[in-house]
Scaffold this active site. Sequence first.
Site, PDB file in Angstrom:
ATOM      1  N   HIS A 155      41.945  44.445  38.283  1.00 15.81           N
ATOM      2  CA  HIS A 155      43.280  44.738  38.248  1.00 15.81           C
ATOM      3  C   HIS A 155      44.093  43.361  37.917  1.00 15.81           C
ATOM      4  CE1 HIS A 155      42.300  43.723  42.406  1.00 15.81           C
ATOM      5  NE2 HIS A 155      43.181  42.649  42.211  1.00 15.81           N
TER       6      HIS A 155
HETATM    7  C1  T46 Z   1      42.054  39.445  43.770  1.00 11.79           C
HETATM    8  C2  T46 Z   1      40.424  39.648  44.274  1.00 11.79           C
HETATM    9  C3  T46 Z   1      39.773  38.065  44.237  1.00 11.79           C
HETATM   10  C4  T46 Z   1      44.291  44.449  52.254  1.00 11.79           C
HETATM   11  O1  T46 Z   1      44.400  45.042  53.271  1.00 11.79           O
HETATM   12  N1  T46 Z   1      45.037  43.182  52.263  1.00 11.79           N
HETATM   13  C5  T46 Z   1      44.740  42.297  51.122  1.00 11.79           C
HETATM   14  O2  T46 Z   1      45.440  41.167  51.331  1.00 11.79           O
HETATM   15  C6  T46 Z   1      43.945  42.776  49.902  1.00 11.79           C
HETATM   16  C7  T46 Z   1      43.416  41.685  49.085  1.00 11.79           C
HETATM   17  C8  T46 Z   1      43.006  43.600  50.365  1.00 11.79           C
HETATM   18  N2  T46 Z   1      43.228  44.506  51.368  1.00 11.79           N
HETATM   19  C9  T46 Z   1      42.514  45.843  51.269  1.00 11.79           C
HETATM   20  C10 T46 Z   1      42.751  46.690  50.335  1.00 11.79           C
HETATM   21  C11 T46 Z   1      41.490  47.458  50.012  1.00 11.79           C
HETATM   22  O3  T46 Z   1      41.323  48.750  50.916  1.00 11.79           O
HETATM   23  O4  T46 Z   1      40.944  45.510  51.105  1.00 11.79           O
HETATM   24  C12 T46 Z   1      40.428  46.399  50.339  1.00 11.79           C
HETATM   25  C13 T46 Z   1      39.840  45.793  49.323  1.00 11.79           C
HETATM   26  O5  T46 Z   1      40.725  45.196  48.310  1.00 11.79           O
HETATM   27  P1  T46 Z   1      40.505  45.313  46.883  1.00 11.79           P
HETATM   28  O6  T46 Z   1      39.930  46.297  46.375  1.00 11.79           O
HETATM   29  O7  T46 Z   1      41.909  44.810  46.007  1.00 11.79           O
HETATM   30  O8  T46 Z   1      39.632  43.985  46.760  1.00 11.79           O
HETATM   31  P2  T46 Z   1      39.045  42.966  45.299  1.00 11.79           P
HETATM   32  O9  T46 Z   1      38.008  42.224  45.801  1.00 11.79           O
HETATM   33  O10 T46 Z   1      38.619  43.950  44.161  1.00 11.79           O
HETATM   34  O11 T46 Z   1      40.443  42.190  44.939  1.00 11.79           O
HETATM   35  C14 T46 Z   1      40.902  41.273  45.788  1.00 11.79           C
HETATM   36  C15 T46 Z   1      42.207  41.273  45.601  1.00 11.79           C
HETATM   37  O12 T46 Z   1      42.635  42.558  45.648  1.00 11.79           O
HETATM   38  C16 T46 Z   1      42.712  40.675  44.129  1.00 11.79           C
HETATM   39  O13 T46 Z   1      44.065  40.289  44.128  1.00 11.79           O
HETATM   40  O14 T46 Z   1      42.337  38.523  43.067  1.00 11.79           O
HETATM   41  O15 T46 Z   1      40.308  40.062  45.388  1.00 11.79           O
END
Ligand code: T46
Length: 140
Positions: A49
């Site tokens: 993303h």
């Molecule tokens: C990025 C990479 C390195 C939250 O509740 N708060 C938060 O601050 C974040 C980042 C996530 N979440 C929740 C949302 C989802 O249910 O945690 C779950 C996993 O998040 P996400 O699918 O966005 O995780 P990644 O590892 O794909 O991405 C994250 C960051 O979103 C992104 O900005 O650069 O880590």
Amino acid sequence: MEIKKYFFKPHGDERGKLVALEQWNDIPFEIKRVYYIYGTKQSVRRGKHAHKKVKQMIICVHGKCKILLDDGKEQQIMMLDNPCEGLYIPEVMWREIYDFSPDAVLLVLASEVYSEDDYIRNYNDFLRYIHENNQFLGGE
Ligand code: T46
């Protein structure tokens, strides 16, 4: 594509090492959120993303992984494997993080609090967003 890597000076002595990060002195934005990622399976690809507004500093404090950055024109792949090195990711940058070692821990400092509205989760929407914003700003 200009990727900015930051080097953080470790304070080492006979006890081990300590790295301190200060807003504005070491991190080029106001830090509104900190999160960390661990226990990721090696076959998993995280991220996939971009963010409209959020800027981030990513530090692999333990283990290693790779990151692909894509600004809509160019792609670059980098290895994150040094706890004294931070990778600065500006807004509107597609990222995919993969090849995690089992012991990898990523520490992330972010410029905004979490908001799902800030995410662009589809690659074609990302390209469209860049195009529309370039037009708005009078770019190509
Ligand atoms: C990025 C990479 C390195 C939250 O509740 N708060 C938060 O601050 C974040 C980042 C996530 N979440 C929740 C949302 C989802 O249910 O945690 C779950 C996993 O998040 P996400 O699918 O966005 O995780 P990644 O590892 O794909 O991405 C994250 C960051 O979103 C992104 O900005 O650069 O880590």
